[in-house]
Structures are given as structure tokens and as C-alpha cells.
Design a protein around this motif. Structure first.
Motif, mmCIF file in Angstrom:
data_model
loop_
_atom_site.group_PDB
_atom_site.id
_atom_site.type_symbol
_atom_site.label_atom_id
_atom_site.label_comp_id
_atom_site.label_asym_id
_atom_site.label_seq_id
_atom_site.Cartn_x
_atom_site.Cartn_y
_atom_site.Cartn_z
ATOM 1 N N THR A 194 38.722 44.832 38.323
ATOM 2 C CA THR A 194 38.048 45.415 39.490
ATOM 3 C C THR A 194 37.513 44.337 40.418
ATOM 4 O O THR A 194 37.592 44.455 41.645
ATOM 5 N N MET A 195 36.974 43.287 39.816
ATOM 6 C CA MET A 195 36.332 42.253 40.622
ATOM 7 C C MET A 195 37.331 41.254 41.211
ATOM 8 O O MET A 195 37.039 40.616 42.219
ATOM 9 N N LEU A 196 38.462 41.142 40.568
ATOM 10 C CA LEU A 196 39.428 40.105 40.958
ATOM 11 C C LEU A 196 39.850 40.193 42.437
ATOM 12 O O LEU A 196 39.805 39.165 43.128
ATOM 13 N N PRO A 197 40.232 41.376 42.950
ATOM 14 C CA PRO A 197 40.652 41.428 44.358
ATOM 15 C C PRO A 197 39.551 40.956 45.305
ATOM 16 O O PRO A 197 39.830 40.233 46.274
ATOM 17 N N PHE A 198 38.291 41.339 45.008
ATOM 18 C CA PHE A 198 37.180 40.914 45.871
ATOM 19 C C PHE A 198 36.995 39.399 45.794
ATOM 20 O O PHE A 198 36.801 38.728 46.806
ATOM 21 N N GLY A 199 37.080 38.878 44.578
ATOM 22 C CA GLY A 199 36.921 37.441 44.379
ATOM 23 C C GLY A 199 38.025 36.659 45.089
ATOM 24 O O GLY A 199 37.767 35.644 45.731
ATOM 25 N N LEU A 200 39.233 37.173 44.991
ATOM 26 C CA LEU A 200 40.370 36.471 45.593
ATOM 27 C C LEU A 200 40.251 36.422 47.116
ATOM 28 O O LEU A 200 40.568 35.395 47.742
ATOM 29 N N THR A 201 39.782 37.515 47.708
ATOM 30 C CA THR A 201 39.653 37.516 49.177
ATOM 31 C C THR A 201 38.605 36.500 49.620
ATOM 32 O O THR A 201 38.709 35.940 50.717
ATOM 33 N N TRP B 2 47.664 54.545 50.267
ATOM 34 C CA TRP B 2 49.085 54.652 49.879
ATOM 35 C C TRP B 2 49.613 53.325 49.344
ATOM 36 O O TRP B 2 50.328 53.288 48.341
ATOM 37 N N TRP B 3 49.257 52.227 50.029
ATOM 38 C CA TRP B 3 49.734 50.917 49.556
ATOM 39 C C TRP B 3 49.137 50.571 48.189
ATOM 40 O O TRP B 3 49.820 50.047 47.308
ATOM 41 N N THR B 4 47.852 50.867 48.044
ATOM 42 C CA THR B 4 47.207 50.591 46.745
ATOM 43 C C THR B 4 47.852 51.445 45.653
ATOM 44 O O THR B 4 48.079 50.976 44.531
ATOM 45 N N SER B 5 48.171 52.696 46.005
ATOM 46 C CA SER B 5 48.822 53.586 45.025
ATOM 47 C C SER B 5 50.163 53.005 44.598
ATOM 48 O O SER B 5 50.507 53.002 43.405
ATOM 49 N N ALA B 6 50.912 52.513 45.586
ATOM 50 C CA ALA B 6 52.229 51.948 45.271
ATOM 51 C C ALA B 6 52.093 50.747 44.334
ATOM 52 O O ALA B 6 52.849 50.603 43.360
ATOM 53 N N ALA B 7 51.098 49.895 44.638
ATOM 54 C CA ALA B 7 50.896 48.693 43.810
ATOM 55 C C ALA B 7 50.485 49.103 42.385
ATOM 56 O O ALA B 7 51.015 48.570 41.387
ATOM 57 N N CYS B 8 49.565 50.066 42.291
ATOM 58 C CA CYS B 8 49.103 50.530 40.969
ATOM 59 C C CYS B 8 50.259 51.160 40.193
ATOM 60 O O CYS B 8 50.405 50.937 38.984
ATOM 61 N N ALA B 9 51.080 51.950 40.897
ATOM 62 C CA ALA B 9 52.201 52.619 40.229
ATOM 63 C C ALA B 9 53.197 51.587 39.695
ATOM 64 O O ALA B 9 53.685 51.710 38.558
ATOM 65 N N ALA B 10 53.477 50.560 40.514
ATOM 66 C CA ALA B 10 54.423 49.518 40.079
ATOM 67 C C ALA B 10 53.874 48.788 38.850
ATOM 68 O O ALA B 10 54.594 48.553 37.870
ATOM 69 N N LEU B 11 52.584 48.449 38.916
ATOM 70 C CA LEU B 11 51.965 47.757 37.769
ATOM 71 C C LEU B 11 51.963 48.662 36.533
ATOM 72 O O LEU B 11 52.192 48.191 35.415
ATOM 73 N N ALA B 12 51.712 49.955 36.765
ATOM 74 C CA ALA B 12 51.693 50.902 35.636
ATOM 75 C C ALA B 12 53.062 50.958 34.959
ATOM 76 O O ALA B 12 53.145 50.979 33.720
ATOM 77 N N VAL B 13 54.117 50.959 35.764
ATOM 78 C CA VAL B 13 55.471 51.000 35.187
ATOM 79 C C VAL B 13 55.710 49.762 34.323
ATOM 80 O O VAL B 13 56.217 49.853 33.197
ATOM 81 N N VAL B 14 55.303 48.601 34.844
ATOM 82 C CA VAL B 14 55.486 47.352 34.080
ATOM 83 C C VAL B 14 54.685 47.410 32.775
ATOM 84 O O VAL B 14 55.206 47.135 31.687
ATOM 85 N N LEU B 15 53.424 47.804 32.884
ATOM 86 C CA LEU B 15 52.552 47.843 31.696
ATOM 87 C C LEU B 15 53.062 48.834 30.652
ATOM 88 O O LEU B 15 53.077 48.540 29.453
ATOM 89 N N LEU B 16 53.500 50.004 31.109
ATOM 90 C CA LEU B 16 53.988 51.010 30.160
ATOM 91 C C LEU B 16 55.300 50.576 29.510
ATOM 92 O O LEU B 16 55.530 50.837 28.330
ATOM 93 N N THR B 17 56.136 49.884 30.278
ATOM 94 C CA THR B 17 57.388 49.376 29.697
ATOM 95 C C THR B 17 57.081 48.367 28.589
ATOM 96 O O THR B 17 57.674 48.412 27.499
#
Lengths: 315, 244
Positions: free
Chosen positions: B183-190, B215-230
């Protein structure tokens, strides 16, 4: 099926530095109750895991109902039921919910499912308590429910890891009857592990004894007893056996215990005294000897000699 | 496989419902959360409650939190309660067991957030009548997508943690730390980006609008979810799973 229900050939299973199964070879024919016996840590649970495809063999070959569980695990598990080391029940669910979940897994149609659940819960004396959460039950009740779950989908092969553990004698006897009925009436092969040797002797058509991963005995309970004697000798005499003689016999060097056993005189001997020595002593006391024979080992003694060669029972 | 996945998810739901109905282990706290988030907060924020921009952080956070409470229990819980081996001894495939657990956790988080949203809407409309603002369809669907994707992302992460943990407590502790970092990482990175890049990023997000970001955040989360679930499905294999 025509072949064995279970075929194990030269099976080895290692866990890091420990050899859990050491070149085990055996065939279990279908439609019998097979007992797999051994002390804790001997490799019984590991073999069940390998047979169910939950653990891979390090080497060797295993076939369950004609299939290799390492390659066709799904097909093997689809045709088997299991009660493993732990009862594996969902304690937050009721008995009915537990069985319904597994019935869904086995894809039983709704009508068949309800009828079968009713039948099994009634047979195991749990129907009245079907809506109770399983977590509140005694160990024996949980164990009965777990057995019901294992046979729910009428599999041709059932693995039961110590099914009577925690059951009272009445419940144990009833479960034994049920297992015998499954094998004799329904042709189900029951693969059973138990520490209760009397149960194994009564129930199993065939037993395997394992010690430190090695199969040290395999055959019918009678065959395993055969050729082993307990270390005592039985003397049948037509005359001369009196209480005074028995008392005197007990004092003879090399005799641990002398008692009456049925119509015979039973003599437990220590190392150092031979049967001819005793026969001569008895004859000298006026005993009219008809027969002298080594006492056959009990199943327990035979088992102990197979798992602990220093246990005193001799071949 | 879909049917088997649903069978496992159904069982998980039965357990969750039982826990809730008996007010055991957090049943009461869930009711408190519903009261606080579904009634108290909307009343405090007033008629425009549904359209506050902060809600786009708040609802995914709520969904993720609720999903995480269930998913950390998924494999570690079965192992700890000695039910995993029995489950693995059935005809169910490894993937259907894992996905059933993920689905149950995702649906739980999703249903919880949506029911709170609905309660909040009702509360605001009852209290403020015609002055209560409704959410636009565009915003509503963007929010739905974000809730679903964030729940799947958290579930993917959680099931991986649960696979490795020996106990539920260990899974929850580890997962808590990972979620905090995530949760904190995106804020820290910016914060560490050069000023020029930060300005460009701010302009780009401003152009996208809150729905576009969702929508963009959803796409990123969905892509990460696919990787993690695989990865999780590859790791959850009979013969390789620690049965405890």
C-alpha cells in the motif's frame, strides 16, 4: 477387476536423509480387508500417501486399481475413499454439511446424495445429531463420521488409517462388522492400518508388517503365526500332573513359569534348558507324557518378532 | 473445473457464514464495521458522500482488507486444522481447490464492500432525501472493476503467503506486513521521482480523471493477480505441498 487392487513393486520413498519406505513389494487382491501393521513411524502413512498420489515414489512402481497414482492421481483418487491420519472433518460445519460437501466433490446427484447421507448417518448412529457442529463432538463420533465420509461415494477401494482409534469397544466392534460387510457383500477392498492386533487378526484376510520402512512380513495372520513359537512348550500328559509337581517344576533351573493351560502343562523356559532335559525331568517324576510340542506364537507375538527381532519369539 | 471450484468456494462460504452467524472470531466486529462504514461515515460526510474522491481509495481498501482476512486462512488454515490432506485425497484438482478458496475470499470482500456501499446509499438517501447525491453509472462501474481487481490481487498475494505459512497466525502476520508495504510503496516511489516526472505524472492522472485512474489501476491489479495466481497454482501441487 482381475488384477490386484494394489500392486507395490520395489518401492522406495526417501525424505531428505530418512528412508521412509525401503524396497517394499507386495500385491493386495481386491475385495478383502488388508491390514498394514507396524509401529509408529514405520512408514504406514507414507505408503498410503504414495498410493493416493499425495507423495511421489523415490523409485519403484505402484499401481492402484490398475493405475499409476504418480501419473494418474486424479483417476486413482476418483475411485478411492480415505480416512487418513487425522479425521479431516470441517469442525465448523455440521455432520450433514460435511457429508454434503464431499458428496458434491464426488458429484453425487442430489437425490442419491440425500439418500446416501441418511443411510450412512443412520448406520453409524449419527442421524439424530446430523445438524450439530462437528467440533462439539467426541473423538469417537468424529471418527465414525470420517469413516462414513470415506465410503460415501461407494468407492471400490478405501484407505483407513487407524479407523477405530478413539472408539469405545462397542463402536469398534460395530465398525469392524461394517468393514467386514463392505468387503464381503460389496466387494470393497479395505486398506487398513491399526495398532489393534486383535482387530487385525479378526478382520484382515491378509496383513503386511512394516518395520523402519521394510516389509518384514506378509501373509494371512495364520501364516505369520505359523512356524513361530512363543518360547513355551506344551506337554500333554495322561497322568502324573499334580499341583505339587507344577510347583516343583517352577523351581527347576531354567524354568520361568509352569502352569496348566487347558488340559496341558505349559512350561515357559529360559535360555539354557532344553526340551529333552525337561522331558527327562518330568518322566523321572512319574508323568505319563503323550505329546510335547512348542506353543504356537500368538498373532501379537508373531507381530512383535517381525517388528522387533529381539522380542524373544523364535522361528 | 468450474463446478469443482464452486464446490470448494461454497464450502468456504458455509464456514464463513457459520462463523458470522455464531458471532465467533470477529462476527461482532464485522457488525461494528458495517455500522461504522455503512451508517456513521455516510452521515458524517453528508449528501455528497458517494462522490467523494477519497472513496476510490476507501472502497478498494475495505474490499482488500476483508479479502485478506479470509485468504490468509485458505491453505494455512486447512493445514493447521488437518483437513488439507483429506481434501487433497479427493478427486478435486489442485487448481480447483486453490481457485475455490480464492473465489470465496474475493466474493466475501466484494460482497462486504458492496453491501456497505448499498447501506451507505440508503442511509444518505433516508437522511438527506433529494439532496443526497447518486453515483454516476461511469463512476459506479469503474468502482466495481476496481473492487474486483483489487480483491483478486490481494487474494493472489494472500494465497501465496498462506501456501508457505505453517499456521494461520504466521500467514496473517506476514501478509499484514506485505500489504502495508504494497500500500505504501506507490506513495513512497512517487516521492523519490524527480520533480519534473512527478509533475508529468500529476498532469497525466489529472487528464485521466478519477474514473480513468480507477480503470488503469484495475487493469494493473488484474494483471498482477493473474501472475500471482499462476505462480500459486504452480506451487500448489500434490506431492509438493507440506501437509503439516
Amino acid at each position: 477387476m482381475t488384477g490386484p487392487a494394489i500392486r507395490v513393486h520395489d518401492l522406495v520413498r526417501d525424505f531428505r536423509n530418512v528412508r521412509a519406505l525401503d524396497h517394499v513389494t507386495m500385491d493386495v487382491p481386491p475385495g478383502i480387508v488388508f491390514g498394514f501393521l507396524g509401529p509408529n513411524g514405520a512408514g504406514k502413512t507414507t505408503l498410503i500417501r504414495v498410493l493416493l498420489g499425495l507423495a511421489k515414489p523415490t523409485s519403484g512402481y505402484v499401481e492402484v486399481l490398475g493405475r499409476n497414482p504418480a501419473r494418474e492421481g486424479d483417476a486413482v483418487r476418483a475411485s478411492t475413499g480415505a480416512l487418513l491420519e487425522h479425521h479431516g472433518l470441517y469442525e465448523r460445519l455440521s455432520a450433514r454439511q460435511n457429508l454434503e460437501f464431499f458428496a458434491r466433490i464426488w458429484r453425487m446427484p442430489r437425490h442419491t446424495r440425500d439418500t446416501r447421507i441418511h443411510e450412512l448417518l443412520s448406520r453409524f448412529g449419527l442421524w439424530e445429531r446430523r445438524e450439530e457442529v462437528v467440533g462439539t463432538w467426541s473423538r469417537g463420533m468424529k471418527q465414525r463420521l470420517a469413516v462414513a465420509r470415506a465410503v460415501l461415494h461407494r468407492p471400490p477401494l478405501v484407505f483407513l488409517d487407524e479407523p477405530t482409534a478413539g472408539l469405545d469397544p462397542v463402536a469398534s466392534a460395530s465398525l469392524r462388522e461394517e468393514l467386514a460387510r463392505l468387503a464381503s457383500d460389496e466387494g470393497v477392498t479395505v486398506f487398513l492400518t491399526t495398532h489393534n492386533l486383535a482387530e487385525a487378526e479378526r478382520l484382515c484376510a491378509l496383513v503386511g508388517v512394516v518395520r523402519r520402512g521394510m516389509l518384514t512380513g506378509f501373509g494371512t495372520p495364520d501364516a505369520l503365526r505359523m512356524g513361530r513359537h512363543s518360547g513355551a512348550i506344551l506337554v500333554t500328559a495322561s497322568a502324573g500332573v499334580t499341583d505339587a509337581l507344577i510347583e516343583a517344576l517352577g523351581m527347576v533351573e531354567g524354568v520361568a513359569l509352569a502352569t496348566r493351560a487347558g488340559g496341558d502343562l505349559r512350561i515357559e523356559v529360559r535360555n539354557g534348558v532344553t526340551t529333552p532335559d525337561l522331558v527327562r525331568w518330568l518322566a523321572a517324576q512319574g508323568v505319563d507324557i503323550e505329546e510335547v510340542r512348542p506353543e504356537r506364537a500368538t498373532f501379537e507375538e508373531a507381530f512383535l518378532s517381525l517388528v522387533d527381532p529381539a522380542s524373544g519369539t523364535t522361528q | 473445473m468450474i463446478r469443482d471450484t464452486w464446490t470448494v468456494a461454497h464450502k468456504e462460504w458455509m464456514e464463513i457464514l457459520d462463523q458470522f452467524m455464531r458471532f465467533r472470531r470477529g462476527g461482532w466486529s464485522i457488525l461494528l464495521v458495517v455500522f461504522f462504514l455503512g451508517i456513521f461515515v455516510p452521515l458524517q460526510l453528508g449528501p455528497g458522500w458517494a462522490n467523494f474522491a477519497v472513496m476510490f481509495f476507501y472502497w478498494p481498501f475495505l474490499t482488500s482488507s476483508m479479502t485478506s482476512t479470509i485468504v490468509s486462512d485458505s491453505v494455512a488454515g486447512e493445514r493447521e486444522r488437518h483437513t488439507l490432506e483429506t481434501l487433497l485425497s479427493t478427486r478435486l484438482s489442485d487448481a480447483s481447490i486453490l481457485l475455490g478458496k480464492v473465489l470465496a475470499a474475493v466474493l466475501y470482500g466484494y460482497a462486504f464492500a458492496l453491501s456497505n456501499l448499498a447501506i451507505g446509499m440508503i442511509t444518505v438517501h433516508v437522511r438527506y432525501g433529494d439532496r443526497a447525491e447518486s453515483m454516476s453509472a461511469e463512476r459506479f462501474f469503474a468502482l466495481l472493476a476496481l473492487l474486483g481487481a483489487s480483491a483478486f490481487f490481494v487474494a493472489g498475494l494472500g494465497v501465496l503467503v498462506s501456501l508457505r505459512a505453517a499456521t494461520v497466525r504466521q500467514a496473517q502476520q506476514l501478509f499484514g506486513v506485505i500489504l502495508l508495504v504494497a500500500t505504501m510503496l506507490p506513495f513512497g516511489l512517487t516521492q523519490v521521482l524527480p520533480t519534473e516526472m512527478r509533475e508529468r505524472l500529476a498532469a497525466a492522472t489529472s487528464d485521466l480523471g478519477i474514473e480513468g485512474i480507477a480503470w488503469w489501476t484495475s487493469a494493473a491489479c488484474a494483471a498482477l493477480a493473474v501472475v500471482l495466481l499462476t505462480v500459486a497454482i504452480r506451487r500448489f501441487r500434490r506431492g509438493d505441498v507440506d501437509l503439516g
